[in-house]
Every structure is written in C-alpha cells, then in structure tokens.
Motif scaffolding. Sequence first.
Motif, PDB file in Angstrom:
ATOM      1  N   THR A   9       0.834  -1.197   0.000  1.00 30.51           N
ATOM      2  CA  THR A   9       0.000   0.000   0.000  1.00 30.51           C
ATOM      3  C   THR A   9       0.866   1.244   0.000  1.00 30.51           C
ATOM      4  OG1 THR A   9      -0.106   0.154   2.403  1.00 30.51           O
ATOM      5  CG2 THR A   9      -1.766  -1.225   1.320  1.00 30.51           C
ATOM      6  N   ARG A  10       0.255   2.357  -0.367  1.00 31.63           N
ATOM      7  CA  ARG A  10       0.962   3.628  -0.362  1.00 31.63           C
ATOM      8  C   ARG A  10       1.391   4.018   1.054  1.00 31.63           C
ATOM      9  NH1 ARG A  10       3.449   4.280  -4.843  1.00 31.63           N
ATOM     10  NH2 ARG A  10       2.296   5.149  -6.582  1.00 31.63           N
ATOM     11  N   GLN A  11       0.558   3.722   2.051  1.00 32.70           N
ATOM     12  CA  GLN A  11       0.924   4.098   3.409  1.00 32.70           C
ATOM     13  C   GLN A  11       2.179   3.355   3.855  1.00 32.70           C
ATOM     14  OE1 GLN A  11      -2.904   2.730   4.858  1.00 32.70           O
ATOM     15  NE2 GLN A  11      -1.898   1.428   6.367  1.00 32.70           N
ATOM     16  N   HIS A  12       2.325   2.093   3.455  1.00 30.47           N
ATOM     17  CA  HIS A  12       3.538   1.352   3.773  1.00 30.47           C
ATOM     18  C   HIS A  12       4.732   1.950   3.038  1.00 30.47           C
ATOM     19  CE1 HIS A  12       1.123  -2.505   4.911  1.00 30.47           C
ATOM     20  NE2 HIS A  12       1.037  -1.551   5.796  1.00 30.47           N
ATOM     21  N   GLN A  13       4.526   2.309   1.788  1.00 34.45           N
ATOM     22  CA  GLN A  13       5.618   2.878   0.997  1.00 34.45           C
ATOM     23  C   GLN A  13       6.067   4.212   1.585  1.00 34.45           C
ATOM     24  OE1 GLN A  13       4.726   3.558  -3.138  1.00 34.45           O
ATOM     25  NE2 GLN A  13       6.840   3.196  -3.734  1.00 34.45           N
ATOM     26  N   LEU A  14       5.110   5.038   2.002  1.00 26.97           N
ATOM     27  CA  LEU A  14       5.467   6.318   2.600  1.00 26.97           C
ATOM     28  C   LEU A  14       6.197   6.110   3.923  1.00 26.97           C
ATOM     29  CD1 LEU A  14       5.444   9.370   2.723  1.00 26.97           C
ATOM     30  CD2 LEU A  14       3.103   9.274   3.618  1.00 26.97           C
ATOM     31  N   SER A  15       5.723   5.173   4.735  1.00 23.19           N
ATOM     32  CA  SER A  15       6.390   4.877   5.996  1.00 23.19           C
ATOM     33  C   SER A  15       7.830   4.445   5.757  1.00 23.19           C
ATOM     34  CB  SER A  15       5.630   3.779   6.752  1.00 23.19           C
ATOM     35  OG  SER A  15       4.320   4.184   7.052  1.00 23.19           O
ATOM     36  N   GLN A  16       8.022   3.550   4.806  1.00 24.48           N
ATOM     37  CA  GLN A  16       9.362   3.065   4.491  1.00 24.48           C
ATOM     38  C   GLN A  16      10.242   4.195   3.991  1.00 24.48           C
ATOM     39  OE1 GLN A  16       9.867   0.537   1.029  1.00 24.48           O
ATOM     40  NE2 GLN A  16      11.270  -0.786   2.147  1.00 24.48           N
ATOM     41  N   ALA A  17       9.680   5.056   3.139  1.00 24.45           N
ATOM     42  CA  ALA A  17      10.456   6.160   2.587  1.00 24.45           C
ATOM     43  C   ALA A  17      10.916   7.118   3.683  1.00 24.45           C
ATOM     44  CB  ALA A  17       9.628   6.907   1.543  1.00 24.45           C
ATOM     45  N   LEU A  18      10.042   7.402   4.652  1.00 25.39           N
ATOM     46  CA  LEU A  18      10.410   8.300   5.737  1.00 25.39           C
ATOM     47  C   LEU A  18      11.516   7.700   6.598  1.00 25.39           C
ATOM     48  CD1 LEU A  18       6.844   9.520   6.758  1.00 25.39           C
ATOM     49  CD2 LEU A  18       8.602  10.856   5.587  1.00 25.39           C
ATOM     50  N   LEU A  19      11.383   6.409   6.901  1.00 24.45           N
ATOM     51  CA  LEU A  19      12.419   5.738   7.692  1.00 24.45           C
ATOM     52  C   LEU A  19      13.758   5.742   6.969  1.00 24.45           C
ATOM     53  CD1 LEU A  19      10.378   2.701   9.035  1.00 24.45           C
ATOM     54  CD2 LEU A  19      11.389   4.512  10.418  1.00 24.45           C
ATOM     55  N   GLU A  20      13.742   5.433   5.669  1.00 22.20           N
ATOM     56  CA  GLU A  20      14.975   5.395   4.901  1.00 22.20           C
ATOM     57  C   GLU A  20      15.592   6.790   4.793  1.00 22.20           C
ATOM     58  OE1 GLU A  20      16.615   2.844   3.865  1.00 22.20           O
ATOM     59  OE2 GLU A  20      15.125   1.343   4.412  1.00 22.20           O
ATOM     60  N   ALA A  21      14.750   7.812   4.621  1.00 20.18           N
ATOM     61  CA  ALA A  21      15.266   9.180   4.501  1.00 20.18           C
ATOM     62  C   ALA A  21      15.928   9.622   5.802  1.00 20.18           C
ATOM     63  CB  ALA A  21      14.136  10.136   4.126  1.00 20.18           C
ATOM     64  N   ILE A  22      15.355   9.229   6.938  1.00 23.68           N
ATOM     65  CA  ILE A  22      15.963   9.565   8.224  1.00 23.68           C
ATOM     66  C   ILE A  22      17.268   8.808   8.392  1.00 23.68           C
ATOM     67  CG2 ILE A  22      15.684   9.348  10.724  1.00 23.68           C
ATOM     68  CD1 ILE A  22      12.716   9.930  10.308  1.00 23.68           C
ATOM     69  N   ALA A  23      17.261   7.518   8.039  1.00 21.81           N
ATOM     70  CA  ALA A  23      18.474   6.709   8.171  1.00 21.81           C
ATOM     71  C   ALA A  23      19.602   7.241   7.296  1.00 21.81           C
ATOM     72  CB  ALA A  23      18.179   5.252   7.821  1.00 21.81           C
ATOM     73  N   ASP A  24      19.268   7.881   6.168  1.00 22.98           N
ATOM     74  CA  ASP A  24      20.273   8.446   5.263  1.00 22.98           C
ATOM     75  C   ASP A  24      20.588   9.906   5.565  1.00 22.98           C
ATOM     76  OD1 ASP A  24      20.552   6.087   3.895  1.00 22.98           O
ATOM     77  OD2 ASP A  24      19.115   6.590   2.328  1.00 22.98           O
ATOM     78  N   ASP A  25      20.063  10.391   6.716  1.00 26.00           N
ATOM     79  CA  ASP A  25      20.313  11.781   7.131  1.00 26.00           C
ATOM     80  C   ASP A  25      19.743  12.798   6.155  1.00 26.00           C
ATOM     81  OD1 ASP A  25      21.615  11.139   9.513  1.00 26.00           O
ATOM     82  OD2 ASP A  25      23.545  10.942   8.515  1.00 26.00           O
TER      83      ASP A  25
END
Length: 308
Positions: A80-96
């Motif tokens: 789902t889009r909500q899962h994709q957005l959640s993953q994207a936010l986590l990855e963006a934080i992890a990549d600073d």
Amino acid sequence: MKRVNISPEMKSLLISARRVAVENDATAALILADIPFNFLEVRKYLEKVRLLIASDKEDVQEAAREDGIDVVPLMDEPQTRQHQLSQALLEAIADDLLSTGDQVVAVYSVFDRDSLDSLSIVNLEEHLAKLTARDLRRLETQVPLETLRYLVDLAVEIGREGRESHKVGTLFVVGQHRKVMELSHEAVHDPFKGYKKEERLVRSQRVRESVKELACIDGAFIFSADGAAVAAGRILDAPKVNLSLSKGLGSRHWAAAAISKVTSAIAIAVSESSGTVRLFQDGRVVLRIEPMDQALKWVDIETEPPEA
C-alpha cells in the motif's frame, strides 16, 4: 533516459504542494514515483522547496540522480501507499536526508500510478525517534549496516502495525548466530529449517512477510550477520545477571539484554504494549525508536457539518 513530462493537473498539484510546504515550514517535499518523470520540471514548480524522490524502481532512481536530486531507494514496493510512505520516511531519516521533528509534504498517486494525484503533510515530531545512519553505524560491530537497517525497519513495521489489528511483540537477535543458538533452545518447530540460505535473506520481501506472520509465536528470531534467518521460536537461555533495565520492561527485554551481554550479537526487541523498538548491545539499551504516529495510517472517515 526518456522522461515523462508533467501534465497540467500534476503542475497544479505541485504548485499546491509548494504552497503547503511554505505555509507549514516543511523541510522537504517527498515524491513517491513509479515512473521517471521530468524531475527538473518538478523541481521548477516546487521552487525553493527541497525535493526528495523515493522509489523502488531503478530507472526512476537513475533519472533522479541524473537530475541532481536526492534519492530515497526503497527495498521493494510495499502493498500500500501508506507502507511505501512509511518506508520512505524511515529510509530518509536513516540516510540523514530528514530529521525527527521535520515537516514533510508527501506527493504520490492513489488512482493512477503513472501520475501524481494526492498530497499529505506529515509531521514527524518525536514519532520516529533517533533513527539516523550515525546511530546505526555506532552499533555496527560484526553486523553490517545493511543488515541492521533491514531488521530495524522490519521491527518498526511490526511495532507500528501489529498483525491483523492485534498488537504484537517480538525479538530479533542478529550476529554471532552460532553462539546464540548454543545459548537457546527450540520452543516450536523451526519454520525456516530446510530452506536454502538465499531463500532466508531478510532483504527478501517474502522473508519479511513470513517474519511478520510468525511474530506472534513464542521465542526469538535468530539472524546471521549477513541477514539470513537462522531460526525462529528460540527461547534464549543466557543468564540474566549484571543487568540494569528500566522498570516496566518485561521478560522479552531482559532476554534481549542478556543475550547481547554474553555475545557480540545485537538484540532488537519490539514491545507488545507500546510498539516501541529497543536495540540492545552489551546488555544495555543503545537505541530506542518510538512507533510512527498512528495518524499516518490513512482511513476513510465520515464527517458531519458543524451545528448551526
């Protein structure tokens, strides 16, 4: 590389995204893209708002990089889009690329994946705690950063979503798996037994979904340093001595602390009651991640007009 031009409707949406970002002092606009748009044109309509492109598609990532835009690679496309957005936010934080407390305008498609038709304003606040690349590198011993990130992301998903509307707690132990196996015993028949290593790697979406399904069983998941699921349903037998934990933490957290004290493994515990994820190293909590705001889960609601 051939790019898809921005339609008039998408132009209007991007201009609206810029206005929302400016009015809410957003840090960035995050676009979930399934096709390689003309990202230079996208950036033009956003003007001075910082642009991030998130996608699991290699051609989209390549196009964004060619246009000099920061990319948030996704492991693969969630359901789902909500899962994709959640993953994207986590990855963006992890990549600073983002920090906790940031405001982010998300632009994505709901009805037509070859277009952009929706936007949301997301306030990360304290719901994503301190999940940065620096934090995870600090934990890196014999466990590669890539493995840690896969498992941390998976733990956060379980803590946030549970399973079938029920809260779920679980425990991952990664690294020095042979010693961990010696310090544990089988509670249930091992669901990973008999599979080839390449079929047990946590980078596989199928493996992650299996872990989510099995998260409710008793015992811990054991992973090798390269991210292969070694076993599930293991009761940890490490002695719980010389440990100091906060009040209120249960047996799962004590087991996580104990196994990380007597081995070089890192233990990742998901609290069933709160969804909080705690990482243990050398017998102590070294990283705590709060579950993402439940408001991020989009649901249909009915509204009523205000009373006169």
